[in-house]
Design a protein around this motif. Structure first.
Motif, PDB file in Angstrom:
ATOM      1  N   LYS A   1       0.838  -1.211   0.000  1.00  0.00           N
ATOM      2  CA  LYS A   1       0.000   0.000   0.000  1.00  0.00           C
ATOM      3  C   LYS A   1       0.868   1.253   0.000  1.00  0.00           C
ATOM      4  N   ALA A   2       1.938   1.217   0.783  1.00  0.00           N
ATOM      5  CA  ALA A   2       2.823   2.381   0.893  1.00  0.00           C
ATOM      6  C   ALA A   2       3.497   2.713  -0.437  1.00  0.00           C
ATOM      7  N   ILE A   3       3.854   1.670  -1.193  1.00  0.00           N
ATOM      8  CA  ILE A   3       4.559   1.899  -2.467  1.00  0.00           C
ATOM      9  C   ILE A   3       3.609   1.855  -3.665  1.00  0.00           C
ATOM     10  N   HIS A   4       2.301   1.753  -3.372  1.00  0.00           N
ATOM     11  CA  HIS A   4       1.275   1.752  -4.412  1.00  0.00           C
ATOM     12  C   HIS A   4       1.514   0.644  -5.434  1.00  0.00           C
ATOM     13  N   ARG A   5       1.738  -0.560  -4.929  1.00  0.00           N
ATOM     14  CA  ARG A   5       1.998  -1.717  -5.790  1.00  0.00           C
ATOM     15  C   ARG A   5       1.279  -2.916  -5.176  1.00  0.00           C
ATOM     16  N   MET A   6      -0.044  -2.921  -5.246  1.00  0.00           N
ATOM     17  CA  MET A   6      -0.824  -4.021  -4.703  1.00  0.00           C
ATOM     18  C   MET A   6      -0.707  -5.216  -5.637  1.00  0.00           C
ATOM     19  N   GLN A   7      -0.141  -6.297  -5.101  1.00  0.00           N
ATOM     20  CA  GLN A   7       0.225  -7.430  -5.951  1.00  0.00           C
ATOM     21  C   GLN A   7       0.183  -8.712  -5.123  1.00  0.00           C
TER      22      GLN A   7
ATOM     23  N   HIS B   1      13.030 -13.175  -9.857  1.00  0.00           N
ATOM     24  CA  HIS B   1      12.167 -12.310  -9.053  1.00  0.00           C
ATOM     25  C   HIS B   1      13.010 -11.170  -8.501  1.00  0.00           C
ATOM     26  N   ASP B   2      12.483  -9.956  -8.580  1.00  0.00           N
ATOM     27  CA  ASP B   2      13.151  -8.791  -8.009  1.00  0.00           C
ATOM     28  C   ASP B   2      12.547  -8.500  -6.635  1.00  0.00           C
ATOM     29  N   LEU B   3      13.375  -8.535  -5.605  1.00  0.00           N
ATOM     30  CA  LEU B   3      12.960  -8.206  -4.248  1.00  0.00           C
ATOM     31  C   LEU B   3      13.682  -6.927  -3.821  1.00  0.00           C
ATOM     32  N   VAL B   4      13.063  -6.177  -2.920  1.00  0.00           N
ATOM     33  CA  VAL B   4      13.650  -4.912  -2.473  1.00  0.00           C
ATOM     34  C   VAL B   4      13.639  -4.862  -0.948  1.00  0.00           C
ATOM     35  N   PHE B   5      14.776  -4.481  -0.353  1.00  0.00           N
ATOM     36  CA  PHE B   5      14.810  -4.279   1.094  1.00  0.00           C
ATOM     37  C   PHE B   5      14.992  -2.790   1.399  1.00  0.00           C
ATOM     38  N   GLY B   6      14.477  -2.395   2.548  1.00  0.00           N
ATOM     39  CA  GLY B   6      14.554  -0.981   2.930  1.00  0.00           C
ATOM     40  C   GLY B   6      13.335  -0.185   2.523  1.00  0.00           C
ATOM     41  N   LEU B   7      12.251  -0.854   2.154  1.00  0.00           N
ATOM     42  CA  LEU B   7      11.013  -0.170   1.763  1.00  0.00           C
ATOM     43  C   LEU B   7      10.290   0.375   2.998  1.00  0.00           C
ATOM     44  N   PRO B   8       9.405   1.356   2.829  1.00  0.00           N
ATOM     45  CA  PRO B   8       8.689   1.917   3.980  1.00  0.00           C
ATOM     46  C   PRO B   8       7.874   0.860   4.716  1.00  0.00           C
ATOM     47  N   PHE B   9       7.934   0.921   6.044  1.00  0.00           N
ATOM     48  CA  PHE B   9       7.213   0.028   6.960  1.00  0.00           C
ATOM     49  C   PHE B   9       7.704  -1.416   6.920  1.00  0.00           C
TER      50      PHE B   9
ATOM     51  N   GLY C   1       7.066  11.250  -7.107  1.00  0.00           N
ATOM     52  CA  GLY C   1       6.893   9.807  -7.247  1.00  0.00           C
ATOM     53  C   GLY C   1       7.362   9.013  -6.054  1.00  0.00           C
ATOM     54  N   GLN C   2       8.315   9.548  -5.278  1.00  0.00           N
ATOM     55  CA  GLN C   2       8.794   8.829  -4.103  1.00  0.00           C
ATOM     56  C   GLN C   2       8.380   9.510  -2.806  1.00  0.00           C
ATOM     57  N   ARG C   3       7.312  10.304  -2.839  1.00  0.00           N
ATOM     58  CA  ARG C   3       6.847  10.966  -1.626  1.00  0.00           C
ATOM     59  C   ARG C   3       5.469  10.458  -1.196  1.00  0.00           C
ATOM     60  N   GLY C   4       5.204   9.180  -1.445  1.00  0.00           N
ATOM     61  CA  GLY C   4       3.945   8.592  -1.022  1.00  0.00           C
ATOM     62  C   GLY C   4       3.975   8.153   0.429  1.00  0.00           C
ATOM     63  N   PHE C   5       5.048   8.469   1.159  1.00  0.00           N
ATOM     64  CA  PHE C   5       5.197   8.098   2.559  1.00  0.00           C
ATOM     65  C   PHE C   5       6.217   9.062   3.158  1.00  0.00           C
ATOM     66  N   LYS C   6       6.320   9.074   4.468  1.00  0.00           N
ATOM     67  CA  LYS C   6       7.231  10.000   5.139  1.00  0.00           C
ATOM     68  C   LYS C   6       8.636   9.402   5.222  1.00  0.00           C
ATOM     69  N   ASP C   7       9.624  10.269   5.321  1.00  0.00           N
ATOM     70  CA  ASP C   7      11.005   9.812   5.437  1.00  0.00           C
ATOM     71  C   ASP C   7      11.196   8.886   6.631  1.00  0.00           C
ATOM     72  N   GLU C   8      10.515   9.184   7.727  1.00  0.00           N
ATOM     73  CA  GLU C   8      10.705   8.373   8.932  1.00  0.00           C
ATOM     74  C   GLU C   8      10.084   6.977   8.809  1.00  0.00           C
ATOM     75  N   ASP C   9       9.292   6.741   7.740  1.00  0.00           N
ATOM     76  CA  ASP C   9       8.703   5.421   7.518  1.00  0.00           C
ATOM     77  C   ASP C   9       9.688   4.457   6.852  1.00  0.00           C
ATOM     78  N   VAL C  10      10.818   4.972   6.390  1.00  0.00           N
ATOM     79  CA  VAL C  10      11.800   4.176   5.643  1.00  0.00           C
ATOM     80  C   VAL C  10      12.898   3.691   6.586  1.00  0.00           C
ATOM     81  N   PRO C  11      13.172   2.368   6.646  1.00  0.00           N
ATOM     82  CA  PRO C  11      14.254   1.857   7.497  1.00  0.00           C
ATOM     83  C   PRO C  11      15.600   2.464   7.090  1.00  0.00           C
ATOM     84  N   LYS C  12      16.447   2.762   8.075  1.00  0.00           N
ATOM     85  CA  LYS C  12      17.718   3.418   7.787  1.00  0.00           C
ATOM     86  C   LYS C  12      18.862   2.725   8.512  1.00  0.00           C
ATOM     87  N   ASP C  13      20.061   2.938   7.977  1.00  0.00           N
ATOM     88  CA  ASP C  13      21.312   2.526   8.607  1.00  0.00           C
ATOM     89  C   ASP C  13      21.268   1.060   9.070  1.00  0.00           C
ATOM     90  N   GLU C  14      21.534   0.850  10.367  1.00  0.00           N
ATOM     91  CA  GLU C  14      21.650  -0.515  10.871  1.00  0.00           C
ATOM     92  C   GLU C  14      20.341  -1.287  10.729  1.00  0.00           C
TER      93      GLU C  14
END
Length: 454
Positions: free
Chosen positions: A180-186, A208-216, A252-265
């Motif tokens: 929902k956060a990345i607008h890719r219901m699949q 398959h393409d997987l992505v880590f570090g996405l919001p939430f 295009g990349q502001r569908g969520f807040k910066d603090e919703d994205v995992p960071k660093d460690e």
């Protein structure tokens, strides 16, 4: 991996699908005529020995995924398909008129956007139009990116009949919250359906393409996604770090807040746990962000030292010349880079004037070519050497000096005439490449241009 290393090395840096990277292209020294000269030179040197690669950009999507950094046009109007295919075939015709002989095509990759936005009929028209003016190499590799929500069995069968044997599906993450956060219901069953269809039809490499570090996204999401992925048993995987670069990609990349994205460690843990799980499931790390089973051509290429990297990412086979067709596509003659008009209407207008629609590029210097080879070696094989004289350059002692601290941290081994990245250093390969990036060192960016390296 210790927290201190992540904090120390997590800095903005290029992904090195090219060197020099696009922000450092010397556009003022580039011209369409110079691009054509290097194109013809490279064609003469490599067509009969390697063949050429084609990347075809198909930019249309029916909806916007807010994690995406690609050039795309959002529309539900499928009448855009026919004129776009016509334009791409016109561009290919202009290139074929420059070639001194019939091109031999070793690779075709359909990227996007969403290639499966296009009907099977139009994709067949496109590929038949391309191959009618060329010879297909015996050991060719044709691949395309399929969207699990709109790839049909007809798409898969049509492209298979045209010689395609590899398909990659964008999965990202199976969590509904993340989707929902990345607008890719699949839903999972859509991915399962198209994966099984591809296997039944006879595709020999499914990715398959997987992505880590996405919001939430949390550890439980990574574990669940990889477990579901394993149940479908794709031959290879891309496990990408989400590049949060809203200052470049706009809304295009502001569908969520910066603090919703995992960071660093927190973000790095997602990668480490994912990597460990993939190893347990029989996937071997290939280059940066990529994993493959032993039966896949990508694994064989890595094992044999033949893995290659260009604007399409990693490929199992190398060609010196890669031509990008379609709006925003980037071509690579090895001696120069050239990018097409990004705006579709500008792309059409240039073709109507019978012009190859290149609008910017870079002619590589002798130094560029040497540095490019070292970075390519590090990205593809985790090692590079200057044992051969033509790979030595005057600034090498400075580069080695910059790498001493990384050696102290256990990220690489410095030898008399070579560098080898350690297992501990693989997640930091972008940082290691940055030590070689003379253009970046000479002119550090004043604003943030790149995503974070870790």
């Amino acid at each position: 991996m210790t927290t201190s290393l992540v904090q120390k090395y997590n800095v903005p840096g290029p992904r090195y699908t090219s060197y020099p990277t696009v922000p450092y292209w010397e556009e003022e020294h580039f011209s369409s005529e110079k691009w054509k000269q290097t194109l013809i030179q490279s064609f003469k040197e490599s067509n009969t020995t390697e063949g050429i690669s084609l990347y075809i950009h198909l930019p249309f999507c029916e909806s916007l995924c807010t994690f995406c950094g690609c050039h795309k046009r959002i529309t539900k109007r499928h009448e855009v398909e026919d004129p776009y295919i016509t334009a791409v075939l016109k561009e290919w015709e202009l290139y074929c008129e420059l070639f001194p002989e019939k091109p031999i095509i070793k690779e075709i990759h359909l990227g996007g956007g969403t290639p499966t936005f296009f009907s099977s009929h139009n994709l067949k028209r496109l590929i038949n139009g391309i191959t009618s003016k060329a010879t297909i190499a015996p050991e060719h590799e044709f691949s395309f990116e399929g969207h699990p929500n709109n790839t049909t069995r007809e798409h898969l069968q049509t492209l298979y009949d045209l010689g395609f044997r590899r398909v990659s599906y964008g999965v990202q993450d199976y969590s509904e919250t993340v989707q929902k956060a990345i607008h890719r219901m699949q839903p999972f069953h859509n991915v399962a359906k198209v994966t099984l269809w591809a296997k039944e039809i006879g595709y020999t490499s499914i990715s398959h393409d997987l992505v880590f570090g996405l919001p939430f996204q949390g550890i439980e999401n990574i574990v669940d996604t990889i477990e579901k992925t394993k149940s479908l048993s794709p031959d290879r995987l891309a496990f990408y770090s989400y590049a949060h670069v809203p200052w470049i990609k706009g809304n295009g990349q502001r569908g969520f807040k910066d603090e919703d994205v995992p960071k660093d460690e927190e973000k790095r843990k997602l990668y480490e746990i994912g990597k460990q799980l993939l190893a347990k499931k029989g996937y071997h790390e290939i280059g940066m962000d990529h994993f493959a089973k032993k039966n896949d051509s990508m694994y064989e290429a890595f094992r044999e030292g033949k893995l290659h990297r260009n604007f399409m990412g990693y490929t199992a086979s190398k060609t010196q010349l890669m031509i990008g067709l379609g709006a925003s596509s980037i071509s690579d003659s090895w001696y120069s880079f050239a990018q097409n008009e990004k705006n579709i209407e500008d792309y059409y207008a240039r073709l109507e004037q019978n012009e190859i629609p290149v609008y910017r590029g870079h002619i590589l210097s002798t130094e560029d070519l040497i540095i490019r080879q070292h970075i390519l070696n590090l990205m593809c094989q985790f090692t590079t050497s200057w044992d051969e004289k033509h790979l030595y350059f005057p600034e090498l002692p400075e580069v080695l000096s910059r790498l001493e601290e990384m050696e102290h941290d256990g990220l690489l081994i410095l030898q008399h005439n070579a560098i080898t990245v350690t297992e501990k250093g693989k997640p930091f390969v972008r940082n290691i490449c940055m030590a070689f990036d003379l253009r970046l060192k000479r002119k550090a960016p004043q604003t943030q241009l790149f995503s974070m390296t870790v």
